[in-house]
Write an enzyme that holds these catalytic residues in place. Structure first.
Site, PDB file in Angstrom:
ATOM      1  N   ASP A 204      41.539  44.033  37.221  1.00 42.60           N
ATOM      2  CA  ASP A 204      40.182  44.021  37.735  1.00 42.60           C
ATOM      3  C   ASP A 204      39.434  45.273  37.230  1.00 42.60           C
ATOM      4  O   ASP A 204      39.464  45.585  36.057  1.00 42.60           O
ATOM      5  CB  ASP A 204      40.248  43.940  39.270  1.00 42.60           C
ATOM      6  CG  ASP A 204      38.920  43.795  39.954  1.00 42.60           C
ATOM      7  OD1 ASP A 204      38.381  42.673  40.001  1.00 42.60           O
ATOM      8  OD2 ASP A 204      38.411  44.818  40.452  1.00 42.60           O
ATOM      9  N   ASP A 330      40.399  31.912  38.060  1.00 38.52           N
ATOM     10  CA  ASP A 330      39.847  33.132  38.661  1.00 38.52           C
ATOM     11  C   ASP A 330      38.405  32.889  39.111  1.00 38.52           C
ATOM     12  O   ASP A 330      37.556  32.506  38.315  1.00 38.52           O
ATOM     13  CB  ASP A 330      39.885  34.245  37.614  1.00 38.52           C
ATOM     14  CG  ASP A 330      39.698  35.629  38.197  1.00 38.52           C
ATOM     15  OD1 ASP A 330      38.890  35.764  39.135  1.00 38.52           O
ATOM     16  OD2 ASP A 330      40.330  36.566  37.688  1.00 38.52           O
ATOM     17  N   HIS A 358      42.651  35.209  40.789  1.00 30.69           N
ATOM     18  CA  HIS A 358      42.332  36.570  40.352  1.00 30.69           C
ATOM     19  C   HIS A 358      43.469  37.552  40.610  1.00 30.69           C
ATOM     20  O   HIS A 358      43.484  38.647  40.038  1.00 30.69           O
ATOM     21  CB  HIS A 358      41.073  37.048  41.085  1.00 30.69           C
ATOM     22  CG  HIS A 358      40.569  38.386  40.619  1.00 30.69           C
ATOM     23  ND1 HIS A 358      40.149  38.627  39.329  1.00 30.69           N
ATOM     24  CD2 HIS A 358      40.428  39.577  41.283  1.00 30.69           C
ATOM     25  CE1 HIS A 358      39.767  39.880  39.208  1.00 30.69           C
ATOM     26  NE2 HIS A 358      39.934  40.482  40.374  1.00 30.69           N
TER      27      HIS A 358
END
Length: 379
Positions: A204, A330, A358
């Site tokens: 991320d 995601d 994700h």
């Protein structure tokens, strides 16, 4: 964490090799017999797996607190078996699993004897030290499954709590810069001995954080792995990357809650996420227990680091071997946006975890573990 993300992507360029992680669909009579024997014990094993996962989660949390946030945790008594790889001729297939046990959605733990990696020789690797950097709002706690699996294979694992994240008590709203946010990671690299290298992994917004470290310590990083992460070009900020798309991610827009500690007439100090939308946004394929852990552990994301532009050079950042792991299901950083970043700054090789949300460290820990080991073995 992306801000008002987009789902539209420019045309793909074939700069990087791509490997898809997925199970084979072929079967023969012998495998059918083995499946039958496995299914007869499925009920008992599922109950055992559930209890084992719960025990690991509790143990990880307790050890993390007792050690003052110092990782790694004690090694797990069980391992998980990664799925087989893609059988498409256009990709270089990864070694297939020898296990005949069907995987559940929760990616349950499996007995050690069923795990691959028996041929892994750490002495042949450039480094066996893996450093895990969490994404925006997460903390080192999110890697507990990955840590257990890697340590079973005798890897040395370090999971970092960035400033104001995890159990770090610093006020997120007081973070003014990316350098301040990544201070724990910088401190780690400064303490490494001369000649010591690590494999650096970022998830991320952690992609921007490891990029910052790659620019400062290229000689100490053997490989960099971006997992559903922001992989930027020089002069870009994370906000730039996620704002350049024509369309926005409605779910992300709904989930974001900007915090204005300095007053509504000044820029936000942090971004919080609506707990009611966490599952759909970040954990749409993850086990309920991990979603519950995240809902009580996630912290706000500091805003200034998100808008800070990176300064990356070919002589430093460009010298580090980069790899990207895509997460196709995601909802936070859609696959189209991941591929846009890949096209703009092609890594050495691209992998994909089939049906991953994700957070593959929760939803697909076996597959993620297999890819981390596979990349560590690349020469």
């Amino acid at each position: 964490m992306g801000i008002c993300l987009s789902t539209e992507s420019p045309p793909r360029k074939n700069h990087s090799k791509r490997v898809t992680n997925q199970s084979t669909t072929s079967a023969n009579s012998n495998s059918s017999n083995r499946w039958s024997r496995v299914r007869s014990l499925s009920s008992k094993r599922e109950k055992f797996d559930d209890a084992m996962i719960h025990e690991h989660a509790i143990a990880a949390a307790l050890l993390f607190q007792q050690n003052g946030g110092v990782l790694p945790f004690d090694r797990s008594t069980s391992l998980r078996h990664p799925p087989g790889s893609a059988n498409s001729k256009r990709y270089n297939p990864l070694p297939r699993s020898s296990s005949t046990r069907p995987r559940s959605v929760a990616d349950p733990l499996l007995p050690p004897q069923q795990l691959l990696n028996q041929d892994l020789n750490l002495d042949e690797l450039e480094t066996s030290h893996i450093v895990l950097v969490h994404g925006g709002g997460f903390g080192a706690w999110c890697w507990y499954k990955t840590i257990a699996l890697l340590e079973e294979c005798k890897f040395k694992v370090t999971a970092i709590d960035l400033t104001g994240s995890g159990i770090d008590l610093f006020d997120t709203n007081s973070i003014k810069s990316l350098s301040q946010y990544v201070t724990p990671l910088i401190d780690f690299f400064e303490k490494l001995t001369d000649g010591e290298k690590v494999i650096l992994v970022g998830h991320d917004f952690g992609g921007s954080c490891i990029s910052y470290a790659m620019e400062l310590f290229p000689s100490k990083i053997s490989k960099a792995i971006f997992i559903a992460a922001s992989m930027l070009k020089s002069g870009q900020s994370t906000l730039d990357m996620f704002s350049q798309k024509e369309n926005t991610n409605d779910l992300m827009r709904q989930a974001q809650k900007f915090i204005y500690t300095n007053g509504n007439n000044l820029p936000p100090t942090a971004i919080d996420l609506d707990k009611m939308l966490l599952k759909d946004l970040l954990f749409n394929h993850s086990p309920p227990k991990d979603v519950a852990l995240a809902s009580v552990s996630m912290r706000p994301i500091p805003f200034p680091p998100v808008v800070e532009k990176l300064c990356l050079s070919d002589s430093n950042y460009g010298k580090v071997r980069r790899f990207y792991i895509e997460t196709p299901d995601d909802n936070a950083i859609p696959i189209a946006l991941q591929q846009s970043m890949i096209n703009q700054s092609p890594p050495e090789k691209v992998f994909r975890i089939k049906a991953s949300d994700h957070s593959p460290f929760f939803s697909k820990p076996q597959a993620l573990h297999k890819l981390l080991v596979e990349i560590a073995k690349l020469t």
